[in-house]
Design a protein around this motif. Structure first.
Motif, PDB file in Angstrom:
ATOM      1  N   ARG A 225       0.806  -1.236   0.504  1.00 28.21           N
ATOM      2  CA  ARG A 225       0.147   0.096   0.113  1.00 28.21           C
ATOM      3  C   ARG A 225       1.166   1.541  -0.209  1.00 28.21           C
ATOM      4  NH1 ARG A 225      -2.507   0.854   4.615  1.00 28.21           N
ATOM      5  NH2 ARG A 225      -4.362   1.698   4.595  1.00 28.21           N
ATOM      6  N   PRO A 226       1.079   2.508  -0.496  1.00 30.49           N
ATOM      7  CA  PRO A 226      -0.939   2.762  -1.432  1.00 30.49           C
ATOM      8  C   PRO A 226      -1.190   1.799  -2.573  1.00 30.49           C
ATOM      9  CG  PRO A 226       0.750   4.226  -1.961  1.00 30.49           C
ATOM     10  CD  PRO A 226       1.549   3.900  -0.843  1.00 30.49           C
ATOM     11  N   PRO A 227      -2.016   1.297  -3.755  1.00 32.03           N
ATOM     12  CA  PRO A 227      -2.378   1.225  -4.621  1.00 32.03           C
ATOM     13  C   PRO A 227      -1.829   2.252  -5.285  1.00 32.03           C
ATOM     14  CG  PRO A 227      -4.214   1.427  -3.591  1.00 32.03           C
ATOM     15  CD  PRO A 227      -3.357   1.276  -2.580  1.00 32.03           C
ATOM     16  N   LEU A 228      -1.336   2.139  -6.403  1.00 29.90           N
ATOM     17  CA  LEU A 228      -0.992   2.727  -7.463  1.00 29.90           C
ATOM     18  C   LEU A 228      -1.702   2.629  -8.596  1.00 29.90           C
ATOM     19  CD1 LEU A 228       3.291   2.081  -7.289  1.00 29.90           C
ATOM     20  CD2 LEU A 228       1.508   3.652  -6.354  1.00 29.90           C
ATOM     21  N   LEU A 229      -2.639   4.197  -9.069  1.00 29.37           N
ATOM     22  CA  LEU A 229      -3.792   4.147 -10.670  1.00 29.37           C
ATOM     23  C   LEU A 229      -2.925   4.881 -11.399  1.00 29.37           C
ATOM     24  CD1 LEU A 229      -6.360   4.922  -8.016  1.00 29.37           C
ATOM     25  CD2 LEU A 229      -5.374   2.618  -9.099  1.00 29.37           C
ATOM     26  N   PRO A 230      -3.368   4.743 -12.562  1.00 30.82           N
ATOM     27  CA  PRO A 230      -3.156   6.270 -13.845  1.00 30.82           C
ATOM     28  C   PRO A 230      -3.452   7.265 -12.718  1.00 30.82           C
ATOM     29  CG  PRO A 230      -4.067   4.442 -14.433  1.00 30.82           C
ATOM     30  CD  PRO A 230      -4.529   3.658 -13.208  1.00 30.82           C
TER      31      PRO A 230
ATOM     32  N   LEU B 194      -3.399  15.866   1.009  1.00 30.33           N
ATOM     33  CA  LEU B 194      -2.331  16.711   0.251  1.00 30.33           C
ATOM     34  C   LEU B 194      -0.976  15.904   0.246  1.00 30.33           C
ATOM     35  CD1 LEU B 194      -1.486  19.496  -1.314  1.00 30.33           C
ATOM     36  CD2 LEU B 194      -2.241  20.265   0.858  1.00 30.33           C
ATOM     37  N   LEU B 195      -1.554  15.734   1.721  1.00 26.27           N
ATOM     38  CA  LEU B 195       0.168  15.444   3.013  1.00 26.27           C
ATOM     39  C   LEU B 195       0.414  13.898   2.250  1.00 26.27           C
ATOM     40  CD1 LEU B 195      -0.364  16.475   6.253  1.00 26.27           C
ATOM     41  CD2 LEU B 195       0.868  17.593   4.428  1.00 26.27           C
ATOM     42  N   HIS B 196      -0.414  13.051   2.066  1.00 22.70           N
ATOM     43  CA  HIS B 196       0.019  12.184   1.895  1.00 22.70           C
ATOM     44  C   HIS B 196       0.492  12.079  -0.056  1.00 22.70           C
ATOM     45  CE1 HIS B 196      -1.262   7.711   0.092  1.00 22.70           C
ATOM     46  NE2 HIS B 196      -0.977   7.152   1.222  1.00 22.70           N
ATOM     47  N   ALA B 197      -0.167  12.575  -0.394  1.00 19.14           N
ATOM     48  CA  ALA B 197       0.693  13.030  -2.431  1.00 19.14           C
ATOM     49  C   ALA B 197       1.425  13.351  -2.145  1.00 19.14           C
ATOM     50  CB  ALA B 197      -0.960  13.433  -3.147  1.00 19.14           C
ATOM     51  N   LEU B 198       1.828  14.567  -0.989  1.00 21.80           N
ATOM     52  CA  LEU B 198       2.993  15.005  -0.810  1.00 21.80           C
ATOM     53  C   LEU B 198       4.536  14.186  -0.726  1.00 21.80           C
ATOM     54  CD1 LEU B 198       2.329  18.448   0.344  1.00 21.80           C
ATOM     55  CD2 LEU B 198       3.186  17.678  -2.204  1.00 21.80           C
ATOM     56  N   ALA B 199       3.844  13.127   0.156  1.00 18.31           N
ATOM     57  CA  ALA B 199       4.433  12.392   1.002  1.00 18.31           C
ATOM     58  C   ALA B 199       5.406  10.680  -0.328  1.00 18.31           C
ATOM     59  CB  ALA B 199       4.258  11.277   2.153  1.00 18.31           C
ATOM     60  N   HIS B 200       4.127  10.644  -0.949  1.00 22.24           N
ATOM     61  CA  HIS B 200       4.093   9.708  -2.320  1.00 22.24           C
ATOM     62  C   HIS B 200       5.534  11.150  -3.330  1.00 22.24           C
ATOM     63  CE1 HIS B 200       3.772   6.435  -4.696  1.00 22.24           C
ATOM     64  NE2 HIS B 200       3.015   7.601  -5.817  1.00 22.24           N
ATOM     65  N   ILE B 201       4.925  11.667  -3.464  1.00 21.44           N
ATOM     66  CA  ILE B 201       5.683  12.348  -4.673  1.00 21.44           C
ATOM     67  C   ILE B 201       7.872  12.538  -3.373  1.00 21.44           C
ATOM     68  CG2 ILE B 201       7.238  14.773  -5.585  1.00 21.44           C
ATOM     69  CD1 ILE B 201       3.467  15.247  -5.385  1.00 21.44           C
TER      70      ILE B 201
ATOM     71  N   ASP C 152      -2.353   5.146   2.617  1.00 18.30           N
ATOM     72  CA  ASP C 152      -3.733   5.135   3.192  1.00 18.30           C
ATOM     73  C   ASP C 152      -4.587   5.222   2.045  1.00 18.30           C
ATOM     74  OD1 ASP C 152      -3.569   4.708   5.381  1.00 18.30           O
ATOM     75  OD2 ASP C 152      -3.772   6.137   6.909  1.00 18.30           O
ATOM     76  N   LEU C 153      -4.077   5.905   0.881  1.00 24.99           N
ATOM     77  CA  LEU C 153      -4.737   6.481  -0.397  1.00 24.99           C
ATOM     78  C   LEU C 153      -3.995   6.059  -1.087  1.00 24.99           C
ATOM     79  CD1 LEU C 153      -5.094  10.346   1.212  1.00 24.99           C
ATOM     80  CD2 LEU C 153      -7.448   8.718   1.104  1.00 24.99           C
ATOM     81  N   PRO C 154      -4.804   5.707  -2.513  1.00 25.57           N
ATOM     82  CA  PRO C 154      -4.195   5.038  -3.835  1.00 25.57           C
ATOM     83  C   PRO C 154      -3.306   6.606  -3.925  1.00 25.57           C
ATOM     84  CG  PRO C 154      -6.949   5.421  -3.705  1.00 25.57           C
ATOM     85  CD  PRO C 154      -6.711   5.997  -2.674  1.00 25.57           C
ATOM     86  N   ALA C 155      -2.552   6.097  -5.377  1.00 29.31           N
ATOM     87  CA  ALA C 155      -1.237   6.972  -5.814  1.00 29.31           C
ATOM     88  C   ALA C 155      -1.547   6.820  -7.206  1.00 29.31           C
ATOM     89  CB  ALA C 155      -0.223   7.247  -4.737  1.00 29.31           C
ATOM     90  N   HIS C 156      -0.203   7.216  -7.738  1.00 36.12           N
ATOM     91  CA  HIS C 156      -0.370   6.917  -9.065  1.00 36.12           C
ATOM     92  C   HIS C 156       1.000   6.781  -8.698  1.00 36.12           C
ATOM     93  CE1 HIS C 156       1.212  11.201 -10.689  1.00 36.12           C
ATOM     94  NE2 HIS C 156       0.826  11.126  -9.706  1.00 36.12           N
TER      95      HIS C 156
END
Length: 267
Positions: free
Chosen positions: A54-59, A78-85, A140-144
């Protein structure tokens, strides 16, 4: 600790647990600075870095856009997306060390990308800690997977890698982060805003590093950096560069408007 810098870079890349990856990145950078690791060496990086379940990676077009509202959910997204980056940025920094270790580059090149790898790890841990304070966690949330695609398309060409990763993707971070900081402050979350300010200020130095080595290598090959950048971005980056540009921060990185403004209006 692994014997050479390239081997250590690969060890970071194949580590799947995000926190363990970030901590190993920081430990490796400290060992390089201390001289515990001295040789650059050689090692083959993986085609893809280690990733958790996790997280699942989506288009990219299937990942919901994040909006900061009155509740905590938007800030977490927002913070989750930035952590993924930032997690991807750790791997991108160490991939450039391992992938191009046989190119006869000066030691200063590796010194600089070790610093970047250390910074990106520190950023990920900062965001991970902040997510925990908000009752959430990375995964916790999907990412790409769009960021790693940039590494795959430029794996054969160091100039292309420098053009696309620090000088398009990280430079874009300079453009969008101030507005995010403003929204977090408006949402009365100064702690998250302060974390993003740290990241923004560090990213100026990363863009500067990319620009400096791009120019060095272009000139070493007898190429004019600006038109070479234009040609590489048109070839390896999908789409136009999106204004408005954060010119003050780009200027601090020594990244002249002549590089990026023409690419916002033509392809």
């Amino acid at each position: 600790m692994t014997a050479t810098l390239a081997q250590a870079a690969v060890a970071i890349l194949v580590t799947a647990d995000p926190v363990a990856k970030a901590r190993l990145s920081r430990e490796t950078a400290a060992a390089w600075r201390a001289g515990t690791i001295q040789e650059i060496g050689a090692a083959a990086p993986p085609d893809r870095p280690g990733r958790p379940e996790r997280p699942p990676l989506l288009p990219p077009n299937q990942v919901k856009k994040r909006k900061i509202g009155p509740g905590v959910a938007g800030r977490i997204a927002l913070l989750h997306a930035l952590a993924h980056i930032e997690l991807n940025a750790i791997d991108l920094a160490w991939d450039i060390v391992a992938r191009f270790c046989r190119h006869g580059l000066p030691r200063g090149f590796f010194d600089d990308w070790v610093i970047v790898g250390d910074d990106e790890a520190r950023h990920f841990l900062l965001l991970s800690d902040r997510l925990a304070e908000l009752g959430a966690a990375y995964g916790d949330l999907p990412a790409h997977d769009g960021l790693w695609e940039a590494s795959q398309t430029t794996a054969h060409d160091l100039l292309a890698r420098l053009a696309v990763v620090p000088l398009v993707l990280e430079a874009r971070g300079l453009d969008v982060t101030p507005a995010m900081i403003g929204k977090l402050l408006a949402a009365e979350d100064p702690k998250s805003a302060a974390a993003l300010q740290i990241i923004h200020d560090d990213e100026i130095t990363h863009v500067a590093t990319g620009r400096r080595w791009f120019e060095h290598l272009a000139q070493a090959h007898g190429l004019d950096p600006v038109p070479t950048y234009h040609a590489l971005v048109r070839r390896y980056f999908r789409g136009l560069l999106k204004p408005p540009f954060n010119k003050p921060s780009r200027d601090k990185a020594g990244f002249k408007a002549a590089y990026y403004e023409p690419l916002a209006v033509e392809k």
